[in-house]
Scaffold this motif. Structure first.
Motif, short mmCIF file in Angstrom:
data_model
loop_
_atom_site.label_atom_id
_atom_site.label_comp_id
_atom_site.label_asym_id
_atom_site.label_seq_id
_atom_site.Cartn_x
_atom_site.Cartn_y
_atom_site.Cartn_z
N LEU A 143 0.85 -1.19 0.00
CA LEU A 143 0.00 0.00 0.00
C LEU A 143 0.89 1.24 0.00
O LEU A 143 1.33 1.71 1.06
N PRO A 144 1.17 1.81 -1.16
CA PRO A 144 2.11 2.94 -1.25
C PRO A 144 1.71 4.15 -0.41
O PRO A 144 2.57 4.89 0.08
N ILE A 145 0.40 4.36 -0.19
CA ILE A 145 -0.03 5.52 0.58
C ILE A 145 0.53 5.46 2.01
O ILE A 145 0.80 6.50 2.62
N LEU A 146 0.74 4.26 2.53
CA LEU A 146 1.28 4.13 3.89
C LEU A 146 2.71 4.65 3.95
O LEU A 146 3.09 5.34 4.91
N ARG A 147 3.49 4.32 2.96
CA ARG A 147 4.88 4.80 2.94
C ARG A 147 4.91 6.32 2.83
O ARG A 147 5.75 6.98 3.46
N PRO A 275 -7.40 5.78 -1.95
CA PRO A 275 -6.27 5.05 -1.38
C PRO A 275 -6.25 5.06 0.15
O PRO A 275 -5.80 4.09 0.77
N LEU A 276 -6.75 6.13 0.77
CA LEU A 276 -6.77 6.18 2.23
C LEU A 276 -7.76 5.15 2.79
O LEU A 276 -7.46 4.45 3.76
N LEU A 277 -8.94 5.05 2.18
CA LEU A 277 -9.90 4.05 2.62
C LEU A 277 -9.44 2.64 2.29
O LEU A 277 -9.70 1.70 3.04
N ALA A 278 -8.75 2.49 1.17
CA ALA A 278 -8.22 1.17 0.83
C ALA A 278 -7.20 0.71 1.86
O ALA A 278 -7.09 -0.49 2.16
N ALA A 279 -6.46 1.66 2.44
CA ALA A 279 -5.44 1.32 3.43
C ALA A 279 -6.02 1.15 4.83
O ALA A 279 -5.65 0.21 5.55
N PHE A 280 -6.93 2.05 5.23
CA PHE A 280 -7.37 2.09 6.62
C PHE A 280 -8.82 1.67 6.83
O PHE A 280 -9.22 1.38 7.96
N GLY A 281 -9.62 1.63 5.79
CA GLY A 281 -11.04 1.36 5.94
C GLY A 281 -11.40 -0.10 5.94
O GLY A 281 -12.59 -0.45 5.96
N ARG A 282 -10.40 -0.99 5.93
CA ARG A 282 -10.66 -2.43 5.91
C ARG A 282 -9.43 -3.15 6.43
O ARG A 282 -8.35 -2.55 6.55
N SER A 283 -9.59 -4.41 6.77
CA SER A 283 -8.44 -5.22 7.16
C SER A 283 -7.89 -5.93 5.93
O SER A 283 -8.52 -5.98 4.87
N GLY A 288 -1.75 -16.30 6.77
CA GLY A 288 -2.90 -16.80 7.50
C GLY A 288 -3.46 -15.84 8.52
O GLY A 288 -4.35 -16.21 9.29
N THR A 289 -2.98 -14.59 8.55
CA THR A 289 -3.40 -13.64 9.58
C THR A 289 -4.01 -12.40 8.95
O THR A 289 -3.52 -11.91 7.93
N ARG A 290 -5.06 -11.90 9.58
CA ARG A 290 -5.67 -10.65 9.16
C ARG A 290 -5.01 -9.50 9.91
O ARG A 290 -4.76 -9.58 11.12
N HIS A 291 -4.72 -8.41 9.20
CA HIS A 291 -4.06 -7.24 9.80
C HIS A 291 -4.83 -5.98 9.43
O HIS A 291 -5.56 -5.94 8.43
N ALA A 292 -4.63 -4.93 10.22
CA ALA A 292 -5.22 -3.62 9.92
C ALA A 292 -4.22 -2.53 10.28
O ALA A 292 -3.50 -2.63 11.27
N ALA A 293 -4.19 -1.49 9.47
CA ALA A 293 -3.23 -0.40 9.65
C ALA A 293 -3.83 0.73 10.49
O ALA A 293 -5.04 0.92 10.56
N LEU A 294 -2.96 1.48 11.11
CA LEU A 294 -3.33 2.66 11.89
C LEU A 294 -2.20 3.68 11.81
O LEU A 294 -1.12 3.37 11.29
N LEU A 295 -2.44 4.86 12.31
CA LEU A 295 -1.43 5.91 12.33
C LEU A 295 -1.21 6.41 13.75
O LEU A 295 -2.14 6.48 14.55
N SER A 310 -0.74 7.76 21.41
CA SER A 310 -2.09 7.45 20.92
C SER A 310 -2.05 7.08 19.45
O SER A 310 -1.00 7.16 18.80
N ALA A 311 -3.20 6.67 18.92
CA ALA A 311 -3.27 6.24 17.53
C ALA A 311 -4.62 6.65 16.95
O ALA A 311 -5.54 7.01 17.67
N PHE A 312 -4.72 6.59 15.63
CA PHE A 312 -6.01 6.81 14.99
C PHE A 312 -6.09 6.03 13.69
O PHE A 312 -5.08 5.64 13.10
N THR A 313 -7.33 5.75 13.30
CA THR A 313 -7.59 5.16 12.00
C THR A 313 -8.47 6.12 11.21
O THR A 313 -8.90 7.16 11.73
N LEU A 314 -8.75 5.77 9.99
CA LEU A 314 -9.61 6.58 9.13
C LEU A 314 -10.79 5.74 8.68
O LEU A 314 -10.64 4.55 8.40
#
Length: 537
Positions: A143-147, A275-283, A288-295, A310-314
């Protein structure tokens, strides 16, 4: 062996090497480890093998201060504890969470992140999941938007998910319940710890059932694994020898209650909603593991701006103070009005699984279309670290439950540092978007309102007040003047009483606590085994 206090005649008496009070994630993990090393274990649970309303009613209490959930609903009393409705989010505390931070009063653990590393490895093995760092690395590659967002003091974090259902309920802990050296006693609510006259040792634990049965358990060592609300409640109520309560000679038991408060930090006005929702709006599934990003904020930025970790998601959310969308209102009604019996948990899981299936196969199209049409905002969803605050505390009231135990009152209090952290995070997100030419972050009005310390937006999350994470009320410190238990979880001044679980956390970070609870339980198991190796007894 599975024993039911309701089926035992008269007042029963038990002897055991180790008594663990509480059969949730911490208690089961510790019991499993100690049994594997040859120790005799008695695991005691207030409830039965499924939800029962009369037992759950024992948890009811009152709240003051910052609005909070009904105390009768925040912890389940049954085998598995609250894990049957756990969302499975796993995250690790970070080095800064363990450090003493000059700008965060009462911060600092007596152990380091390096000391916890092998136990996080083992905890991931217990759950058969990939660790969050592995998920983060994979998401950063795909997910290039994360970088791009790792700028202006921001950094990307990650959750891993344990997707196994009912991991700690009876069908999945038969290896513990049926072990020849184990006894699992259900319908056994701990109502008192008998302290020796010199205050140095627990002589016995009294357990009762709402039907009138009673038992006394004598053990070489006792571990309280009751969570951040019920553990201090029991310690404070056990006051026959120690008038202020066991472990409470410095008035610390019940203080420093922490949650992960939720809030709407602001909204994004951006050309990059897809791209922001593609990165943060879903896992995202990796192996074999599900992951989710945050900032969150980089450590250097936290030090510079003197903020919490602290942290946040979108996510796509309704605007502030709008009427709640009917589907979310229906989901919340089902979740909160139906009791969490096995049948109702299956219904709830079915709804969640359907939503997850949609998220993984349709999103980000659905939320993107809602944001694009103006029906939703792209919101910053805060999952905050709470600053340790001695005035945020649990105390006992004159009201009593059906077993004669004093009920608890929770006075949840936040500080200006909590609010300051959200302001800084919104500002850093705004700077990053502007630097990248992607738009701006607009802070929520409550951040500029001096009369509002914290605003819990009912439209921001299915859990708008906090994560149901109860931490800090029996905090860990080497100095008895600063904490209730030592680095190994032993209550200061009481040679055979230990506390497991998030009650011992001195600080919380943003990370959901269950993964650290498991790691600390594994660490405690090593410590207890070293004190008395089973083979040497």
């Amino acid at each position: 062996m599975l024993l039911d206090l309701r089926e035992l005649a008269g007042t029963s008496s038990f002897e055991t090497g180790l008594c663990i009070v509480g059969a949730g994630a911490a208690g089961v993990t510790l019991a499993r480890q100690m049994l594997a090393r040859g120790h005799e274990v008695m695991l005691v649970e207030s409830g039965g093998v499924d939800f029962e309303a009369d037992v759950q009613a024992l948890a009811a209490g009152s709240t003051s201060g910052q609005p909070y959930y009904d105390l009768g609903d925040v912890n389940l009393r049954m085998v598995g504890g609250t894990t049957p409705i756990w969302g499975g989010r796993c995250a690790e505390l970070e080095s800064i969470d363990f450090a003493q931070r000059s700008w965060v009063p009462h911060s600092g653990w007596p152990i380091t992140r390096d000391e916890m590393e092998p136990y996080y490895v083992r905890a991931a093995g217990e759950l058969s999941i990939a660790r969050p760092d592995a998920g983060r690395d994979a998401l950063m590659r795909t997910l290039p938007i994360l970088r791009r967002l790792e700028t202006d003091g921001l950094r990307v974090g990650c959750w891993s998910f344990d997707d196994r259902r009912n991991r700690y309920t009876l069908p999945n802990i038969r290896d513990v319940a049926d072990h020849p050296k184990a006894r699992l006693l259900v319908h056994a609510t701990a109502t008192g710890l008998a302290l020796s006259d010199d205050g140095r040792r627990i002589l016995s634990v009294t357990v009762r059932d709402v039907g009138g049965r009673e038992a006394v358990i004598r053990a070489g060592r006792i571990v309280l694994a009751l969570g951040g609300l019920e553990t201090p409640r029991l310690m404070l109520a056990s006051n026959e020898v120690a008038p202020a309560g066991i472990g409470n000679g410095r008035d610390l038991v019940g203080r420093f209650f922490m949650e992960h408060p939720h809030a709407r930090g602001g909204r994004l006005e951006t050309t990059a909603s897809w791209p922001l929702l593609a990165a943060f709006g879903r896992s995202h599934r990796v192996g074999g593991t599900r992951h989710a990003a945050l900032l969150g904020l980089q450590e250097e930025e936290q030090t510079r701006s003197q903020t919490l970790n602290s942290a946040f998601t979108l996510g796509a959310r309704q605007g502030e103070r709008e009427a709640q969308f009917w589907a979310m209102k229906s989901y919340n009604a089902m979740k909160h009005r139906l009791n969490p019996s096995a049948l109702n948990r299956r219904l709830w899981r079915g709804v969640k699984d359907t939503a997850l299936w949609v998220h993984e196969r349709v999103d980000p199209l659905r939320p993107w279309a809602l944001v694009r049409s103006g029906a939703r905002q792209l919101a910053m969803i805060m999952r905050a670290e709470q600053a340790p605050n001695p005035d945020s505390r649990l105390t006992l009231t004159a009201d009593r439950d059906a077993l004669g135990m004093p009920r608890a009152e929770l006075d949840w209090r936040l500080t200006e540092l909590d609010k300051h952290t959200v302001r800084v995070m919104v500002a850093r997100m705004d700077s990053a978007l502007k630097r990248l030419g992607l738009g701006a972050a607009v802070p929520s009005p409550w951040l500029e309102d001096p009369a509002t310390l914290w605003y819990s937006d009912p439209l921001i999350s299915a859990h708008p007040l906090g994560g149901y994470h109860h931490m800090g009320t029996v905090r860990m410190a080497d100095d008895p003047a600063r904490g209730v238990v030592d680095r190994n979880g032993k209550v200061h001044g009481v040679e055979n009483l230990y506390v497991a679980g998030s009650a011992v956390f001195p600080t919380s970070g943003w990370a959901n606590p269950t993964f650290t609870i498991l790691a600390l339980a594994l660490r405690m198991g090593d410590h207890l085994d070293q004190l008395a190796p089973a083979a040497a007894r």
